[in-house]
Design a protein around this motif. Sequence first.
Motif, PDB file in Angstrom:
ATOM      1  N   LEU A 129       0.776  -1.066  -0.207  1.00 36.70           N
ATOM      2  CA  LEU A 129      -0.011   0.147   0.004  1.00 36.70           C
ATOM      3  C   LEU A 129       0.786   1.229  -0.009  1.00 36.70           C
ATOM      4  O   LEU A 129       0.708   2.085  -0.797  1.00 36.70           O
ATOM      5  N   PHE A 130       1.891   1.092   0.941  1.00 33.70           N
ATOM      6  CA  PHE A 130       2.718   2.565   0.984  1.00 33.70           C
ATOM      7  C   PHE A 130       3.443   2.474  -0.296  1.00 33.70           C
ATOM      8  O   PHE A 130       3.985   3.754  -0.520  1.00 33.70           O
ATOM      9  N   ASP A 131       3.646   1.569  -1.004  1.00 33.28           N
ATOM     10  CA  ASP A 131       4.373   1.876  -2.322  1.00 33.28           C
ATOM     11  C   ASP A 131       3.585   2.485  -3.326  1.00 33.28           C
ATOM     12  O   ASP A 131       4.263   3.054  -4.265  1.00 33.28           O
ATOM     13  N   VAL A 132       2.193   2.423  -3.314  1.00 33.88           N
ATOM     14  CA  VAL A 132       1.467   2.865  -4.172  1.00 33.88           C
ATOM     15  C   VAL A 132       0.765   4.488  -3.900  1.00 33.88           C
ATOM     16  O   VAL A 132       0.190   5.052  -4.856  1.00 33.88           O
ATOM     17  N   ILE A 133       0.797   4.611  -2.773  1.00 33.69           N
ATOM     18  CA  ILE A 133       0.000   5.861  -2.272  1.00 33.69           C
ATOM     19  C   ILE A 133       0.984   6.903  -1.836  1.00 33.69           C
ATOM     20  O   ILE A 133       2.175   6.713  -1.838  1.00 33.69           O
ATOM     21  N   GLU A 134       0.651   8.265  -2.337  1.00 32.39           N
ATOM     22  CA  GLU A 134       1.359   9.371  -1.720  1.00 32.39           C
ATOM     23  C   GLU A 134       0.572   9.796  -0.277  1.00 32.39           C
ATOM     24  O   GLU A 134      -0.566  10.231  -0.444  1.00 32.39           O
ATOM     25  N   LEU A 135       1.451   9.638   0.732  1.00 36.37           N
ATOM     26  CA  LEU A 135       0.786   9.885   2.063  1.00 36.37           C
ATOM     27  C   LEU A 135      -0.060  11.236   2.040  1.00 36.37           C
ATOM     28  O   LEU A 135      -1.144  11.433   2.580  1.00 36.37           O
ATOM     29  N   GLU A 136       0.637  12.438   1.389  1.00 35.11           N
ATOM     30  CA  GLU A 136       0.241  13.723   1.330  1.00 35.11           C
ATOM     31  C   GLU A 136      -1.251  13.723   1.022  1.00 35.11           C
ATOM     32  O   GLU A 136      -1.783  14.687   1.490  1.00 35.11           O
ATOM     33  N   HIS A 137      -1.522  13.029  -0.081  1.00 36.76           N
ATOM     34  CA  HIS A 137      -2.716  13.037  -0.732  1.00 36.76           C
ATOM     35  C   HIS A 137      -3.849  11.943  -0.300  1.00 36.76           C
ATOM     36  O   HIS A 137      -4.750  11.496  -0.933  1.00 36.76           O
ATOM     37  N   THR A 138      -3.482  11.217   0.997  1.00 34.43           N
ATOM     38  CA  THR A 138      -4.534  10.241   1.151  1.00 34.43           C
ATOM     39  C   THR A 138      -5.235  10.388   2.514  1.00 34.43           C
ATOM     40  O   THR A 138      -4.736  11.137   3.459  1.00 34.43           O
ATOM     41  N   VAL A 139      -6.349   9.920   2.364  1.00 36.54           N
ATOM     42  CA  VAL A 139      -7.408   9.957   3.460  1.00 36.54           C
ATOM     43  C   VAL A 139      -7.690   8.391   3.813  1.00 36.54           C
ATOM     44  O   VAL A 139      -7.780   7.716   3.255  1.00 36.54           O
ATOM     45  N   PHE A 140      -7.527   8.288   5.223  1.00 36.21           N
ATOM     46  CA  PHE A 140      -7.447   6.886   5.873  1.00 36.21           C
ATOM     47  C   PHE A 140      -8.878   6.934   6.627  1.00 36.21           C
ATOM     48  O   PHE A 140      -9.065   7.742   7.564  1.00 36.21           O
ATOM     49  N   ASN A 141      -9.717   5.984   6.370  1.00 34.66           N
ATOM     50  CA  ASN A 141     -11.015   5.843   7.073  1.00 34.66           C
ATOM     51  C   ASN A 141     -10.952   4.668   8.082  1.00 34.66           C
ATOM     52  O   ASN A 141     -10.694   3.451   7.394  1.00 34.66           O
ATOM     53  N   VAL A 142     -10.490   4.907   9.155  1.00 31.69           N
ATOM     54  CA  VAL A 142     -10.424   3.671  10.065  1.00 31.69           C
ATOM     55  C   VAL A 142     -11.764   3.211  10.761  1.00 31.69           C
ATOM     56  O   VAL A 142     -12.448   4.232  11.328  1.00 31.69           O
ATOM     57  N   ILE A 143     -12.173   2.070  10.519  1.00 31.14           N
ATOM     58  CA  ILE A 143     -13.559   1.647  10.653  1.00 31.14           C
ATOM     59  C   ILE A 143     -13.419   0.477  11.603  1.00 31.14           C
ATOM     60  O   ILE A 143     -12.922  -0.662  11.351  1.00 31.14           O
ATOM     61  N   THR A 144     -13.952   0.738  12.885  1.00 30.54           N
ATOM     62  CA  THR A 144     -14.101  -0.690  13.946  1.00 30.54           C
ATOM     63  C   THR A 144     -14.850  -0.034  14.923  1.00 30.54           C
ATOM     64  O   THR A 144     -14.916   0.683  15.523  1.00 30.54           O
ATOM     65  N   LYS A 145     -16.016  -1.064  15.005  1.00 29.61           N
ATOM     66  CA  LYS A 145     -17.334  -0.677  15.857  1.00 29.61           C
ATOM     67  C   LYS A 145     -16.742  -0.829  17.356  1.00 29.61           C
ATOM     68  O   LYS A 145     -16.936  -0.048  18.210  1.00 29.61           O
ATOM     69  N   SER A 146     -16.026  -1.898  17.531  1.00 32.20           N
ATOM     70  CA  SER A 146     -15.433  -2.123  19.013  1.00 32.20           C
ATOM     71  C   SER A 146     -14.302  -1.142  19.204  1.00 32.20           C
ATOM     72  O   SER A 146     -14.061  -0.938  20.426  1.00 32.20           O
ATOM     73  N   GLY A 147     -13.662  -0.758  18.338  1.00 34.88           N
ATOM     74  CA  GLY A 147     -12.635   0.436  18.627  1.00 34.88           C
ATOM     75  C   GLY A 147     -11.342  -0.668  19.071  1.00 34.88           C
ATOM     76  O   GLY A 147     -10.712  -0.019  19.782  1.00 34.88           O
ATOM     77  N   ALA A 148     -11.642  -1.792  18.927  1.00 32.91           N
ATOM     78  CA  ALA A 148     -10.743  -2.683  19.853  1.00 32.91           C
ATOM     79  C   ALA A 148      -9.911  -3.651  18.885  1.00 32.91           C
ATOM     80  O   ALA A 148      -9.018  -4.488  19.234  1.00 32.91           O
ATOM     81  N   THR A 149     -10.311  -3.948  17.668  1.00 30.39           N
ATOM     82  CA  THR A 149      -9.743  -4.915  16.875  1.00 30.39           C
ATOM     83  C   THR A 149      -8.340  -4.823  16.526  1.00 30.39           C
ATOM     84  O   THR A 149      -7.973  -3.772  16.061  1.00 30.39           O
ATOM     85  N   SER A 150      -7.454  -5.952  16.995  1.00 28.62           N
ATOM     86  CA  SER A 150      -6.192  -5.979  16.962  1.00 28.62           C
ATOM     87  C   SER A 150      -5.641  -5.607  15.486  1.00 28.62           C
ATOM     88  O   SER A 150      -4.730  -4.598  15.478  1.00 28.62           O
ATOM     89  N   GLU A 151      -6.318  -6.099  14.421  1.00 22.63           N
ATOM     90  CA  GLU A 151      -5.797  -6.011  13.082  1.00 22.63           C
ATOM     91  C   GLU A 151      -5.983  -4.503  12.674  1.00 22.63           C
ATOM     92  O   GLU A 151      -5.089  -3.879  12.246  1.00 22.63           O
TER      93      GLU A 151
END
Length: 465
Positions: A129-151
């Motif tokens: 993933l880091f090889d194909v994105i440019e961090l500067e122009h990236t939005v990450f949507n972190v989705i976890t209902k429990s807010g605890a999932t290890s992965e």
Amino acid sequence: MSITINYNNMMQSFIGDKGITDKQLKDVQSCAKKAYDTVESNRGKDMHGWMSSPYDQDEVAERIVELATKLRKTCKYFVVLGIGGSALGPIAVFTAMKHLYYNELSDSKRNGPKFYVIDNVDPERMQALFDVIELEHTVFNVITKSGATSETMSQYLIVMYMLTKRYGKDANKHIVATTSQHKGNLIKLAQKEGFETFYIPEGVGGRFSELSPVGLFPAAMLDIDIKELLRGAREMDAICRTADMSRNPALITAALHYISIGQGKNITVMMPYADSLKYIADWYCQLSAESLGKAVDLQGKTVNVGQTPVKSLGVTDQHSQVQLYTEGPFDKIITFIEVKNYRNEVVIPEGCQQFPDVNFLCGHSLNELISTELYATRYALTKQQRSNYTIVLDKVDEYHLGALLYLFQMQTAYIGAMLNINTYNQPGVEEGKNATYALFGRKGYEAKAQELKNAKKEESKYIVK
Ligand code: PA5
């Protein structure tokens, strides 16, 4: 609404003694009615919050569209970090609605950010993933209902570290959190870091969450019409508000699955004839497996129920799985998804006049070919007494997609009620999660760590080197 269910090929009159009789359908009616009443009486309550999703998202949908519109102006890469119910829905809807080579399109043709869903902790995938994105122009949507999932939380930590190193306090501009409002760690982190945040309602479990912000925000980031998705779900919900099996598509299909389970058909194959719906089959597999694969019923009696879901793609898997489906054990039912109108037409041109065995294709279209192959495969299976039914979609658009997702959710809820099991827990997944925590030395899991230490040691005689 043009979604129809054709279940002729589930019936004895079409597939002989492997099929279902009219009497069996009549006899199951009271069980189906009971399941219908159970689901309806729980509408909107406890873990049935997903039944409210088509109705109570207007306000949040506005906010989702507003934020997505703003972010789309500068975002070149949009990445979902999530797993299970927090990933499969977004992947399914993206694949159904966007160009099948979306990420490969030129910027002007794509007209939106490239899209990635990282639903694994394979280090090679994360690095890729880091090889194909440019961090500067990236939005990450972190989705976890429990807010605890290890992965998901590991991915969050990696991404946040990189963002903070590069952008300091502005790292938060690159993250949108989707999580529970009142529990878990992600909400606390979101408040501390100042992330844009969407809430997953408490009564909406992961695998039932595609029509909540879990699915709606990624869809909006991809310019998919989320209001139409919700409208389709609403209309399907309206159709399903009857205990009359002959008019409720989710209830009749639930009854067919339930009777089939009684016949020992413990495998459910989902086979769309459209690449765009390939990941709907994936999403369905999780919905069915985690919801209906259970050891005990609601009274605690051991039942070990559930059909093993299998994803299959027409016509591709005609050349891999259909041999087994036609001649193997009578242990499965096949759900075809037929699309009446594809979004493109491709004609097979004239050529190969000297080879009649190829030339017969000429002048037809791929549209005709795929539809004919579905018809022919269904015919071959039916001839061999193989249970199958077909969901016919007029076309793949947001409206029909919302309806289809909701149909499967209702079907699953009804089957769970008919089986008298808890559709909404996943105790079989928890054991593995807890063992991972223990092996990683997480506080509070000392007893589990000890249990693992005491577990039977592997024997070298069963290992071949
Ligand atoms: O359907 C489910 O409940 C699960 O598949 C969850 O979606 C999955 O385990 C991820 O959980 P969470 O959203 O809490 O990270």
